[in-house]
Scaffold this active site. Structure first.
Site, PDB file in Angstrom:
ATOM      1  N   HIS A 193       0.856  -1.187   0.000  1.00  0.00           N
ATOM      2  CA  HIS A 193       0.000   0.000   0.000  1.00  0.00           C
ATOM      3  C   HIS A 193       0.886   1.229   0.000  1.00  0.00           C
ATOM      4  CE1 HIS A 193      -3.137   2.839   1.194  1.00  0.00           C
ATOM      5  NE2 HIS A 193      -3.968   1.941   0.739  1.00  0.00           N
ATOM      6  N   GLU A 199      -8.022  -5.041  -0.137  1.00  0.00           N
ATOM      7  CA  GLU A 199      -8.549  -5.768  -1.275  1.00  0.00           C
ATOM      8  C   GLU A 199      -8.456  -7.275  -1.096  1.00  0.00           C
ATOM      9  OE1 GLU A 199     -10.056  -3.837  -2.872  1.00  0.00           O
ATOM     10  OE2 GLU A 199      -8.979  -2.221  -3.872  1.00  0.00           O
TER      11      GLU A 199
END
Ligand code: ACO
Length: 369
Positions: free
Chosen positions: A255, A310
């Site tokens: 991320h 996700e």
């Protein structure tokens, strides 16, 4: 010919990483410690005690009202005609972007945007996506049921029957964790658009287009793809090592901001584990995650690469019966709350967003004779 000097380059940060481009009171993303707060409230508490409409209302108004409701809205007739005209193979993100654009053309959306505009677009889009998903399957759209709250209503319009409480709850949790996340690319896009005093529909069209990219909103369906390629837990280690050796990225890991475990992934894993019918993909996901975290720590010792939202979105979305090609659009539906809240925040204290750029082209010169 002039002898004016060309400017010296000024410091810049590729991808704007680390650049502070605004102020917000909507969410706090603490990447180092894996903390996410919406208006000060912890994401885990909001998932446990809230609903998506209550969270959206919190973002729009700053007030916490756990009983706040928001049913889905009917689709204006011209928008439905446009959805009917789309080819069945249209990508759901393209259909959603088109629907929001057409919706904007049917509305009076004067400056400045209001909470009512935010509610209207947030309650319209689930109906539009559900209608598109049915039309491409040769089915007629289902009218909204105003007695159902937004996420339950979306599932009802998608499937044509009321979802059971656990399924609606799981998708509602997904919508809450997807609702808001600071200055991510799509939110920043929405703020840039509204900063020109454009309207909320145009801002969301830009945001949906931005989220369409696989580095932003496309990961959960790719997680499903990767999990199906892994196949079984005992094959996970070999698969992960081979994928990394081939320069592939493991979807659902890493991320731009989080260096710690993404708190949204933790909340979703809990929701997935609590579903009465355990999603098929969940155990495989848990096993692959263990291996992936261990191998990524070996291959990238200096860059913490942890699970992102996700990864566990995939088993939850599969578990509630969404086809993988609907995942990015479902993510976009959830992010409507955050996008619209940022639109309101930007317009309440507006300054045109217009950064600078270093010119690195040829020095001033004469056209060839
Ligand atoms: N798998 C393998 N290696 C990775 C991964 C990954 N998922 N993510 C980053 N890396 C590696 C990169 O190869 C790079 O290694 P190198 O220095 O040896 O070249 C290093 O980590 C840094 O990568 P960057 O691309 O600089 O990290 P950035 O902050 O730009 O990327 C991103 C963040 C795009 C999310 C990235 O981690 C990624 O591609 N992840 C996979 C896609 C994904 O899961 N996206 C969903 C994000 S969550 C969201 O949008 C809601």
């Amino acid at each position: 010919m002039t002898d004016l000097p060309m400017p010296a380059p000024r410091p810049f940060s590729p991808g704007l990483e680390g650049v502070v481009a605004g102020e917000t009171s909507l969410s706090y993303v603490d990447g180092e410690n894996g903390r996410l707060l919406y208006r000060g409230y912890r994401i885990g508490d909001l998932v446990e005690r809230g609903t998506y409409p209550a969270v959206a209302n919190l973002l729009w108004t700053g007030d916490w009202d756990a009983t706040h409701r928001l049913p889905t809205a009917p689709i204006p007739a011209p928008v439905l005609s446009i959805l009917r005209a789309l080819p069945a193979e249209t990508k759901p993100m393209d259909a959603l972007r088109t629907a929001v654009s057409a919706w904007g053309a049917t509305q009076d959306l004067p400056w400045p945007p209001t909470v009512e505009h935010a509610r209207a677009i947030t309650s319209f889009s689930p109906s539009a996506l559900a209608a598109f998903a049915r039309l491409r399957a040769g089915l007629e759209p289902v009218e909204p049921d105003p007695s159902l709250d937004l996420v339950e209503g979306f599932l009802y319009q998608l499937k044509g029957e009321r979802p059971d409480a656990a399924t609606a709850r799981a998708l509602d949790a997904y919508f809450i964790v997807g609702a808001e996340h600071g200055f991510n690319a799509s939110t920043f896009t929405a703020r840039v658009v509204i900063s020109t005093r454009s309207d909320i529909a145009s801002a969301l069209v830009g945001a949906i287009g931005t989220m369409k990219g696989p580095l932003h909103g496309g990961a959960p369906s790719e997680v499903v793809d990767q999990l199906s390629r892994v196949g079984s837990a005992d094959h996970a280690e070999a698969w992960v090592r081979e994928a990394l050796a081939n320069g592939e990225r493991l979807m659902g890991f890493g991320h731009r901001v989080y260096r710690a475990y993404d708190p949204r992934a933790a909340a979703l894993r809990k929701v997935a584990e609590a579903m009465p019918t355990r999603p098929d993909w969940l155990q495989l996901a848990i096993d692959v995650e263990d291996v992936a975290l261990r191998v990524l720590a070996e291959t990238h010792p200096d860059r913490p690469l942890k699970t992102n939202v996700e990864f566990y979105a995939a088993p939850v979305l599969m578990g509630v019966g969404l086809s993988p090609d609907l995942f990015p659009a479902a993510f976009s539906l959830s992010r409507h709350a955050g996008w619209t809240a940022h639109v309101l925040e930007q317009s309440a204290n507006n300054r045109l967003i217009r950064p600078d750029v270093n010119y690195v082209g040829p020095a001033e010169r004469d056209l060839p004779a």
